[in-house]
Write a protein that holds these residues in place. Structure first.
Motif, mmCIF file in Angstrom:
data_model
loop_
_atom_site.group_PDB
_atom_site.id
_atom_site.type_symbol
_atom_site.label_atom_id
_atom_site.label_comp_id
_atom_site.label_asym_id
_atom_site.label_seq_id
_atom_site.Cartn_x
_atom_site.Cartn_y
_atom_site.Cartn_z
ATOM 1 N N CYS A 154 8.867 -2.278 9.072
ATOM 2 C CA CYS A 154 10.032 -2.530 8.217
ATOM 3 C C CYS A 154 9.612 -2.850 6.786
ATOM 4 C CB CYS A 154 10.858 -3.675 8.794
ATOM 5 S SG CYS A 154 11.653 -3.256 10.371
ATOM 6 N N LYS A 155 8.511 -3.577 6.622
ATOM 7 C CA LYS A 155 8.087 -3.903 5.262
ATOM 8 C C LYS A 155 7.547 -2.675 4.528
ATOM 9 C CE LYS A 155 3.370 -5.349 6.477
ATOM 10 N NZ LYS A 155 2.365 -6.434 6.355
ATOM 11 N N PHE A 156 7.045 -1.699 5.278
ATOM 12 C CA PHE A 156 6.520 -0.490 4.636
ATOM 13 C C PHE A 156 7.627 0.501 4.277
ATOM 14 C CE2 PHE A 156 2.926 -1.956 7.276
ATOM 15 C CZ PHE A 156 1.993 -2.165 6.271
ATOM 16 N N GLY A 161 10.321 3.251 0.349
ATOM 17 C CA GLY A 161 9.169 3.811 1.041
ATOM 18 C C GLY A 161 7.837 3.435 0.440
ATOM 19 N N LEU A 162 7.833 2.773 -0.716
ATOM 20 C CA LEU A 162 6.564 2.395 -1.344
ATOM 21 C C LEU A 162 5.942 1.165 -0.694
ATOM 22 C CD1 LEU A 162 7.446 2.935 -5.111
ATOM 23 C CD2 LEU A 162 6.060 4.406 -3.651
ATOM 24 N N GLY A 163 6.765 0.337 -0.073
ATOM 25 C CA GLY A 163 6.247 -0.875 0.537
ATOM 26 C C GLY A 163 6.181 -2.021 -0.450
ATOM 27 N N PRO A 164 5.750 -3.190 0.010
ATOM 28 C CA PRO A 164 5.681 -4.357 -0.876
ATOM 29 C C PRO A 164 4.545 -4.222 -1.886
ATOM 30 C CG PRO A 164 4.731 -4.881 1.254
ATOM 31 C CD PRO A 164 5.311 -3.514 1.395
ATOM 32 N N PRO A 165 4.681 -4.886 -3.037
ATOM 33 C CA PRO A 165 3.582 -4.842 -4.020
ATOM 34 C C PRO A 165 2.326 -5.515 -3.476
ATOM 35 C CG PRO A 165 5.625 -5.581 -5.026
ATOM 36 C CD PRO A 165 5.865 -5.584 -3.550
ATOM 37 N N LEU A 166 1.176 -5.004 -3.891
ATOM 38 C CA LEU A 166 -0.088 -5.588 -3.453
ATOM 39 C C LEU A 166 -0.336 -6.908 -4.173
ATOM 40 C CD1 LEU A 166 -2.509 -2.508 -3.346
ATOM 41 C CD2 LEU A 166 -1.657 -3.817 -1.401
ATOM 42 N N GLU A 167 -0.905 -7.841 -3.445
ATOM 43 C CA GLU A 167 -1.269 -9.113 -4.055
ATOM 44 C C GLU A 167 -2.517 -8.920 -4.914
ATOM 45 O OE1 GLU A 167 -1.766 -11.957 -0.997
ATOM 46 O OE2 GLU A 167 0.337 -11.887 -0.330
ATOM 47 N N ASN A 168 -2.422 -9.394 -6.125
ATOM 48 C CA ASN A 168 -3.529 -9.220 -7.068
ATOM 49 C C ASN A 168 -4.100 -10.592 -7.421
ATOM 50 O OD1 ASN A 168 -5.320 -7.969 -8.777
ATOM 51 N ND2 ASN A 168 -3.853 -7.696 -10.448
ATOM 52 N N VAL A 169 -4.660 -11.259 -6.411
ATOM 53 C CA VAL A 169 -5.170 -12.616 -6.604
ATOM 54 C C VAL A 169 -6.415 -12.606 -7.476
ATOM 55 C CG1 VAL A 169 -6.028 -14.675 -5.424
ATOM 56 C CG2 VAL A 169 -4.203 -13.304 -4.381
ATOM 57 N N ALA A 180 1.629 -1.638 -1.156
ATOM 58 C CA ALA A 180 1.052 -1.479 0.190
ATOM 59 C C ALA A 180 1.836 -0.386 0.914
ATOM 60 C CB ALA A 180 1.109 -2.801 0.950
ATOM 61 N N THR A 181 1.451 0.844 0.688
ATOM 62 C CA THR A 181 2.180 1.998 1.216
ATOM 63 C C THR A 181 1.532 2.479 2.507
ATOM 64 O OG1 THR A 181 2.714 2.644 -1.049
ATOM 65 C CG2 THR A 181 3.058 4.294 0.666
ATOM 66 N N ASN A 182 2.360 2.789 3.485
ATOM 67 C CA ASN A 182 1.884 3.327 4.754
ATOM 68 C C ASN A 182 1.882 4.855 4.694
ATOM 69 O OD1 ASN A 182 2.431 4.307 7.761
ATOM 70 N ND2 ASN A 182 1.471 2.281 7.859
ATOM 71 N N GLN A 183 0.900 5.456 5.355
ATOM 72 C CA GLN A 183 0.784 6.921 5.265
ATOM 73 C C GLN A 183 1.958 7.646 5.910
ATOM 74 O OE1 GLN A 183 -1.180 4.942 7.018
ATOM 75 N NE2 GLN A 183 -1.798 5.820 8.995
ATOM 76 N N ALA A 185 5.027 6.829 5.621
ATOM 77 C CA ALA A 185 6.229 6.661 4.803
ATOM 78 C C ALA A 185 6.287 7.636 3.632
ATOM 79 C CB ALA A 185 6.300 5.227 4.280
ATOM 80 N N VAL A 186 5.419 8.632 3.612
ATOM 81 C CA VAL A 186 5.411 9.582 2.494
ATOM 82 C C VAL A 186 6.719 10.368 2.440
ATOM 83 C CG1 VAL A 186 4.221 11.577 1.517
ATOM 84 C CG2 VAL A 186 2.913 9.747 2.572
ATOM 85 N N ASP A 187 7.281 10.708 3.606
ATOM 86 C CA ASP A 187 8.538 11.467 3.625
ATOM 87 C C ASP A 187 9.680 10.659 3.014
ATOM 88 O OD1 ASP A 187 7.332 13.633 4.914
ATOM 89 O OD2 ASP A 187 7.602 12.700 6.882
ATOM 90 N N VAL A 188 9.660 9.343 3.223
ATOM 91 C CA VAL A 188 10.702 8.492 2.645
ATOM 92 C C VAL A 188 10.579 8.473 1.123
ATOM 93 C CG1 VAL A 188 11.708 6.178 2.670
ATOM 94 C CG2 VAL A 188 10.654 7.096 4.739
ATOM 95 N N ILE A 189 9.353 8.423 0.633
ATOM 96 C CA ILE A 189 9.132 8.419 -0.819
ATOM 97 C C ILE A 189 9.640 9.715 -1.441
ATOM 98 C CG2 ILE A 189 7.353 8.345 -2.604
ATOM 99 C CD1 ILE A 189 5.680 6.636 -0.689
ATOM 100 N N PHE A 190 9.321 10.838 -0.827
ATOM 101 C CA PHE A 190 9.768 12.125 -1.365
ATOM 102 C C PHE A 190 11.287 12.234 -1.338
ATOM 103 C CE2 PHE A 190 5.416 13.630 -1.069
ATOM 104 C CZ PHE A 190 5.344 14.540 -2.101
ATOM 105 N N ASN A 191 11.901 11.750 -0.282
ATOM 106 C CA ASN A 191 13.358 11.846 -0.176
ATOM 107 C C ASN A 191 14.041 11.017 -1.263
ATOM 108 O OD1 ASN A 191 15.890 12.501 0.793
ATOM 109 N ND2 ASN A 191 15.827 11.020 2.477
ATOM 110 N N ASN A 192 13.544 9.820 -1.510
ATOM 111 C CA ASN A 192 14.156 8.977 -2.545
ATOM 112 C C ASN A 192 13.901 9.536 -3.942
ATOM 113 O OD1 ASN A 192 15.355 6.353 -1.283
ATOM 114 N ND2 ASN A 192 13.429 6.674 -0.198
ATOM 115 N N ARG A 193 12.751 10.110 -4.166
ATOM 116 C CA ARG A 193 12.497 10.728 -5.463
ATOM 117 C C ARG A 193 13.372 11.964 -5.659
ATOM 118 N NH1 ARG A 193 7.794 9.138 -8.170
ATOM 119 N NH2 ARG A 193 7.561 6.896 -7.779
#
Length: 230
Positions: A154-156, A161-169, A180-183, A185-193
């Motif tokens: 769900c978080k991805f 579809g991009l997922g949560p931002p990476l922590e940059n400590v 933090a993108t899951n492999q 979820a690429v179809d979700v990214i393309f659909n939203n774009r």
């Protein structure tokens, strides 16, 4: 008769007395056979060896490869000539009709014509998005917890579809643009774009490309936990 018999009997008695036997027929036949073979050998070595019979050699003409290929080419030329002669010549009326025949219309003709339209900024750039049932895309996002047996997907699927931002400590990444993108979820990214594209169209006849919003990655993820799946 008595004298002859007495004479022959007397001769036989004389020969027996002298120890001589009369010549047999076997010796006569052997002598005759020897004379026959001597005559054959004499004829062979004197007559045949001095005048040998010579048989003239006759060369058998073989057809050359060039002549065969020439005949084959001539046969092909004759066939082509017959085909040209058998082909009916077009009538003048038919030629006149062909010149006024309407051009063929292909499914992508209108899409090509939009490129020539200088007043249309989307000419040649239209994209048609297929409207699929929700079970191929939206339902998978709604049931995101079932997409994986080991990870909460769900978080991805959030953030388009991009997922949560990476922590940059440690400050390794920049402050923006890292997620933090899951492999899967690429179809979700393309659909939203694709939803944000400015040249979408509902008319598929003028579209230069087509997009199918099917989340194949998530569909595969749903099947990974099934045993004996073939």
């Amino acid at each position: 008769m008595r004298r002859r018999l007495s004479t022959s009997a007397h001769d036989e008695e004389m020969e027996k007395a002298n120890g001589k036997s009369p010549p047999s027929r076997l010796c006569f036949l052997a002598t005759l056979a020897a004379m026959f073979w001597i005559m054959i050998f004499y004829f062979h070595f004197t007559v045949l060896s001095s005048n040998p019979i010579s048989i003239p050699e006759q060369s058998v003409p073989f057809p050359s490869i060039s002549s065969k290929s020439q005949r084959i080419s001539e046969a092909y030329e004759a066939l082509e000539l017959l085909k040209m002669m058998a082909k009916p010549k077009p009538k003048p009326s038919d030629v006149h009709l062909d010149t006024h025949k309407a051009p063929e219309v292909f499914p992508f003709t209108r899409a090509l014509q939009t490129i020539e339209n200088n007043t249309d900024p989307c000419g040649g750039r239209y994209i048609y998005v297929h409207d699929l049932p929700s079970r191929f895309n939206a339902d998978m996002l709604r049931d995101c917890r079932q997409l994986s047996l080991w990870t909460n997907m769900c978080k991805f699927t959030s953030n388009a579809g991009l997922g949560p931002p990476l922590e940059n400590v440690e400050g390794v990444f920049s402050n923006t643009g890292w997620y933090a993108t899951n492999q899967f979820a690429v179809d979700v990214i393309f659909n939203n774009r694709m939803k944000q594209y400015e040249c979408l169209t509902k008319d598929s006849s003028i579209a230069a490309a087509f997009f199918v919003p099917f989340y194949a990655g998530f569909d595969i993820a749903l099947s990974l936990g099934i045993q004996h799946l073939s």
